[in-house]
Motif scaffolding. Sequence first.
Motif, PDB file in Angstrom:
ATOM      1  N   VAL A   1       2.214  20.714 -65.262  1.00  0.00           N
ATOM      2  CA  VAL A   1       2.702  20.796 -66.642  1.00  0.00           C
ATOM      3  C   VAL A   1       2.016  21.948 -67.376  1.00  0.00           C
ATOM      4  CG1 VAL A   1       2.790  19.596 -68.869  1.00  0.00           C
ATOM      5  CG2 VAL A   1       3.392  18.369 -66.763  1.00  0.00           C
ATOM      6  N   ALA A   2       0.701  22.044 -67.256  1.00  0.00           N
ATOM      7  CA  ALA A   2      -0.038  23.121 -67.915  1.00  0.00           C
ATOM      8  C   ALA A   2       0.388  24.491 -67.393  1.00  0.00           C
ATOM      9  CB  ALA A   2      -1.542  22.921 -67.730  1.00  0.00           C
TER      10      ALA A   2
ATOM     11  N   ALA B   1       3.313  25.316 -66.121  1.00  0.00           N
ATOM     12  CA  ALA B   1       4.653  25.623 -66.647  1.00  0.00           C
ATOM     13  C   ALA B   1       4.553  26.131 -68.084  1.00  0.00           C
ATOM     14  CB  ALA B   1       5.552  24.397 -66.563  1.00  0.00           C
ATOM     15  N   GLU B   2       3.723  25.475 -68.874  1.00  0.00           N
ATOM     16  CA  GLU B   2       3.530  25.910 -70.264  1.00  0.00           C
ATOM     17  C   GLU B   2       2.951  27.325 -70.312  1.00  0.00           C
ATOM     18  OE1 GLU B   2       4.374  24.669 -73.132  1.00  0.00           O
ATOM     19  OE2 GLU B   2       4.853  22.587 -72.666  1.00  0.00           O
ATOM     20  N   GLN B   3       1.972  27.598 -69.465  1.00  0.00           N
ATOM     21  CA  GLN B   3       1.290  28.891 -69.463  1.00  0.00           C
ATOM     22  C   GLN B   3       2.171  30.020 -68.943  1.00  0.00           C
ATOM     23  OE1 GLN B   3      -2.320  28.973 -67.147  1.00  0.00           O
ATOM     24  NE2 GLN B   3      -2.430  31.201 -67.174  1.00  0.00           N
TER      25      GLN B   3
ATOM     26  N   ARG C   1       6.959  29.149 -70.189  1.00  0.00           N
ATOM     27  CA  ARG C   1       7.408  29.118 -71.591  1.00  0.00           C
ATOM     28  C   ARG C   1       7.502  30.520 -72.219  1.00  0.00           C
ATOM     29  NH1 ARG C   1       8.039  25.471 -75.735  1.00  0.00           N
ATOM     30  NH2 ARG C   1       7.012  23.736 -74.686  1.00  0.00           N
TER      31      ARG C   1
ATOM     32  N   PHE D   1      12.953  25.090 -74.063  1.00  0.00           N
ATOM     33  CA  PHE D   1      12.019  24.846 -72.970  1.00  0.00           C
ATOM     34  C   PHE D   1      11.396  23.481 -73.161  1.00  0.00           C
ATOM     35  CE2 PHE D   1       7.845  24.777 -71.055  1.00  0.00           C
ATOM     36  CZ  PHE D   1       8.013  25.437 -69.856  1.00  0.00           C
ATOM     37  N   HIS D   2      11.460  22.645 -72.133  1.00  0.00           N
ATOM     38  CA  HIS D   2      10.825  21.332 -72.193  1.00  0.00           C
ATOM     39  C   HIS D   2      10.332  20.967 -70.804  1.00  0.00           C
ATOM     40  CE1 HIS D   2      11.158  16.725 -72.625  1.00  0.00           C
ATOM     41  NE2 HIS D   2       9.960  17.127 -73.004  1.00  0.00           N
ATOM     42  N   VAL D   3       9.045  20.671 -70.701  1.00  0.00           N
ATOM     43  CA  VAL D   3       8.461  20.199 -69.447  1.00  0.00           C
ATOM     44  C   VAL D   3       7.724  18.909 -69.759  1.00  0.00           C
ATOM     45  CG1 VAL D   3       6.317  21.579 -69.673  1.00  0.00           C
ATOM     46  CG2 VAL D   3       7.082  20.809 -67.405  1.00  0.00           C
ATOM     47  N   GLY D   4       7.823  17.926 -68.864  1.00  0.00           N
ATOM     48  CA  GLY D   4       7.139  16.667 -69.118  1.00  0.00           C
ATOM     49  C   GLY D   4       7.118  15.769 -67.900  1.00  0.00           C
TER      50      GLY D   4
ATOM     51  N   LEU E   1      11.524  19.653 -65.628  1.00  0.00           N
ATOM     52  CA  LEU E   1      11.568  20.870 -66.433  1.00  0.00           C
ATOM     53  C   LEU E   1      13.015  21.113 -66.844  1.00  0.00           C
ATOM     54  CD1 LEU E   1      10.249  23.580 -67.455  1.00  0.00           C
ATOM     55  CD2 LEU E   1      10.863  24.523 -65.214  1.00  0.00           C
TER      56      LEU E   1
END
Length: 99
Positions: A22-23, A25-27, A30, A38-41, A59
């Motif tokens: 998750v981190a 993907a955000e880094q 996004r 954009f949504h990851v969870g 994602l």
Amino acid sequence: MFSHIVIFWTDPGQPGAVEELVAGAEQYLRPIPGILHFHVGRMVPSERPVVEQSYQVGLNVVFADKAAHDAYQVHPLHVEFVEKVFKRVCTRVVVYDFA
């Protein structure tokens, strides 16, 4: 509109794999240009039998069109995410693309 849905199964032998995915993907993902949404969870448990629950992370990325998605796929940050995060912490992936 072009939707890119990615379902990830993380390596159960790697503690913290979900958080790292998750981190990562955000880094890495996004900030890529061309993303409208954009949504990851993490997978959300459900009592409904129709809900797939064997994966750990989802994602959802939305682009204006397929050309924006295609540019995202070859963007250096996407390539870096695949090499540094995905390949290390995931055992399986399924992708759903639709327009």
